[in-house]
Write a protein that holds these residues in place. Structure first.
Motif, short mmCIF file in Angstrom:
data_model
loop_
_atom_site.label_atom_id
_atom_site.label_comp_id
_atom_site.label_asym_id
_atom_site.label_seq_id
_atom_site.Cartn_x
_atom_site.Cartn_y
_atom_site.Cartn_z
N LEU A 27 0.83 -1.20 0.00
CA LEU A 27 0.00 0.00 0.00
C LEU A 27 0.87 1.26 0.00
CD1 LEU A 27 -2.96 -0.89 2.41
CD2 LEU A 27 -3.08 -0.34 -0.03
N GLY A 28 1.95 1.25 0.75
CA GLY A 28 2.87 2.40 0.78
C GLY A 28 3.52 2.62 -0.58
N VAL A 29 3.95 1.51 -1.22
CA VAL A 29 4.56 1.62 -2.55
C VAL A 29 3.52 2.11 -3.56
CG1 VAL A 29 5.55 0.27 -4.44
CG2 VAL A 29 6.37 -0.08 -2.10
N ALA A 30 2.30 1.60 -3.47
CA ALA A 30 1.24 2.04 -4.38
C ALA A 30 0.95 3.54 -4.18
CB ALA A 30 -0.03 1.22 -4.15
N ALA A 31 0.94 4.00 -2.93
CA ALA A 31 0.71 5.42 -2.66
C ALA A 31 1.85 6.26 -3.25
CB ALA A 31 0.59 5.66 -1.16
N LEU A 32 3.08 5.78 -3.15
CA LEU A 32 4.22 6.50 -3.73
C LEU A 32 4.12 6.55 -5.25
CD1 LEU A 32 7.25 5.34 -1.54
CD2 LEU A 32 6.24 7.62 -1.68
N VAL A 33 3.70 5.45 -5.87
CA VAL A 33 3.54 5.43 -7.33
C VAL A 33 2.46 6.43 -7.75
CG1 VAL A 33 2.76 4.01 -9.27
CG2 VAL A 33 4.43 3.11 -7.66
N VAL A 34 1.34 6.45 -7.05
CA VAL A 34 0.26 7.39 -7.37
C VAL A 34 0.74 8.82 -7.16
CG1 VAL A 34 -2.02 8.21 -6.60
CG2 VAL A 34 -1.61 5.76 -6.94
N LEU A 35 1.47 9.07 -6.07
CA LEU A 35 2.01 10.40 -5.80
C LEU A 35 3.00 10.83 -6.89
CD1 LEU A 35 2.03 12.72 -3.73
CD2 LEU A 35 3.95 11.57 -2.63
N PHE A 36 3.85 9.91 -7.31
CA PHE A 36 4.81 10.20 -8.38
C PHE A 36 4.08 10.50 -9.69
CE2 PHE A 36 7.38 8.73 -11.98
CZ PHE A 36 8.47 9.58 -11.84
N ALA A 37 3.07 9.70 -10.03
CA ALA A 37 2.32 9.91 -11.27
C ALA A 37 1.59 11.27 -11.24
CB ALA A 37 1.33 8.79 -11.49
N ALA A 38 1.01 11.60 -10.08
CA ALA A 38 0.31 12.89 -9.97
C ALA A 38 1.31 14.04 -10.09
CB ALA A 38 -0.43 12.97 -8.64
N GLY A 39 2.47 13.93 -9.46
CA GLY A 39 3.49 14.97 -9.57
C GLY A 39 3.99 15.12 -11.00
N TRP A 40 4.14 14.01 -11.69
CA TRP A 40 4.59 14.06 -13.09
C TRP A 40 3.53 14.72 -13.96
CZ3 TRP A 40 2.84 11.84 -17.68
CH2 TRP A 40 3.72 11.94 -18.76
N ALA A 41 2.26 14.36 -13.75
CA ALA A 41 1.18 14.88 -14.60
C ALA A 41 0.88 16.35 -14.32
CB ALA A 41 -0.09 14.05 -14.40
N TRP A 42 0.93 16.77 -13.07
CA TRP A 42 0.52 18.14 -12.73
C TRP A 42 1.68 19.11 -12.55
CZ3 TRP A 42 -2.91 14.80 -9.53
CH2 TRP A 42 -4.15 14.65 -10.13
N LEU A 43 2.90 18.60 -12.40
CA LEU A 43 4.03 19.50 -12.21
C LEU A 43 5.10 19.36 -13.29
CD1 LEU A 43 4.52 19.16 -8.35
CD2 LEU A 43 3.50 21.06 -9.56
N TRP A 44 5.65 18.18 -13.40
CA TRP A 44 6.80 17.98 -14.29
C TRP A 44 6.44 18.16 -15.76
CZ3 TRP A 44 11.73 17.95 -13.28
CH2 TRP A 44 12.62 17.51 -14.26
N GLN A 45 5.38 17.53 -16.22
CA GLN A 45 5.01 17.62 -17.63
C GLN A 45 4.66 19.05 -18.05
OE1 GLN A 45 1.69 15.21 -18.75
NE2 GLN A 45 2.31 15.10 -20.88
N PRO A 46 3.83 19.80 -17.31
CA PRO A 46 3.57 21.19 -17.71
C PRO A 46 4.83 22.06 -17.65
CG PRO A 46 1.89 20.45 -16.18
CD PRO A 46 2.94 19.38 -16.23
N MET A 47 5.69 21.81 -16.67
CA MET A 47 6.92 22.59 -16.55
C MET A 47 7.81 22.34 -17.78
SD MET A 47 9.55 22.79 -13.33
CE MET A 47 9.89 21.05 -13.33
N ASN A 48 7.95 21.10 -18.20
CA ASN A 48 8.75 20.80 -19.39
C ASN A 48 8.13 21.40 -20.65
OD1 ASN A 48 10.95 19.49 -18.34
ND2 ASN A 48 10.02 17.46 -18.44
N ALA A 49 6.80 21.38 -20.74
CA ALA A 49 6.14 21.99 -21.90
C ALA A 49 6.40 23.49 -21.92
CB ALA A 49 4.64 21.70 -21.86
N ASP A 50 6.36 24.14 -20.75
CA ASP A 50 6.64 25.58 -20.67
C ASP A 50 8.08 25.88 -21.04
OD1 ASP A 50 4.05 26.15 -19.96
OD2 ASP A 50 4.47 26.34 -17.81
N ILE A 51 9.00 25.05 -20.60
CA ILE A 51 10.42 25.27 -20.94
C ILE A 51 10.62 25.16 -22.44
CG2 ILE A 51 12.72 24.22 -20.75
CD1 ILE A 51 12.01 23.58 -17.81
#
Length: 166
Positions: A27-51
């Motif tokens: 469950l902890g690993v699954a929560a980390l995967v979901v957290l990582f995916a959410a961070g990638w979708a809402w932070l990393w990907q838009p930031m790279n598109a802006d760059i």
């Protein structure tokens, strides 16, 4: 074990307490995967598109900045240039240039007060104004002190209220 979970959801806390160590780890690993995916979708990907977009737009922005700086330098140079005045009377100078440019009939009012010429065009082609003002500036040192331009219904036609001074 997790006390805040009991206040949030008692049934979820009971399920957590009954889970084995292996299930808790999964469950902890699954929560980390979901957290990582959410961070990638809402932070990393838009930031790279802006760059990428900013890198693409940077050369155009630099050329616009260079052009604006050149225009500012030209304006400063024009202000420093003293032009020998052809006519001491600003009204006659304006009327002469209006006649040369074929715009005398377009002027609806023309008056001189305190050495400043105020003229109004009820309807004039916008592209005729820059040449008129450039001629007045270079030939008679009359520059725009105040201007109000209002778009008319017809494309390219404006109402212009101009105040010129030396």
């Amino acid at each position: 074990m997790i006390h805040w979970l009991h206040t949030l959801s008692p049934s979820m806390a009971n399920a957590w307490d009954r889970a084995s160590k292996r299930e808790r780890t999964l469950l902890g690993v699954a929560a980390l995967v979901v957290l990582f995916a959410a961070g990638w979708a809402w932070l990393w990907q838009p930031m790279n598109a802006d760059i990428t977009r900013l890198q693409r737009d940077l050369p155009r922005a630099k050329s616009t900045l260079d052009a604006a700086r050149a225009q500012a330098d030209d304006l400063v140079a024009l202000q420093r240039v003293t032009v020998p005045v052809k006519s001491a009377d600003p009204r006659s100078a304006v009327e002469r240039v209006l006649g040369e440019r074929g715009l005398r009939s377009e002027v609806t009012s023309l008056d001189v007060q305190d050495g400043r010429v105020r003229m109004t065009f009820a309807a004039v082609r916008f592209d005729a104004l820059p040449a008129l003002l450039a001629t007045l500036a270079t030939a008679d040192a009359l520059r725009v002190v105040d201007a109000v331009l209002t778009a008319r219904v017809e494309p390219g036609i404006v109402r212009a209220e101009l105040t010129l001074g030396r």
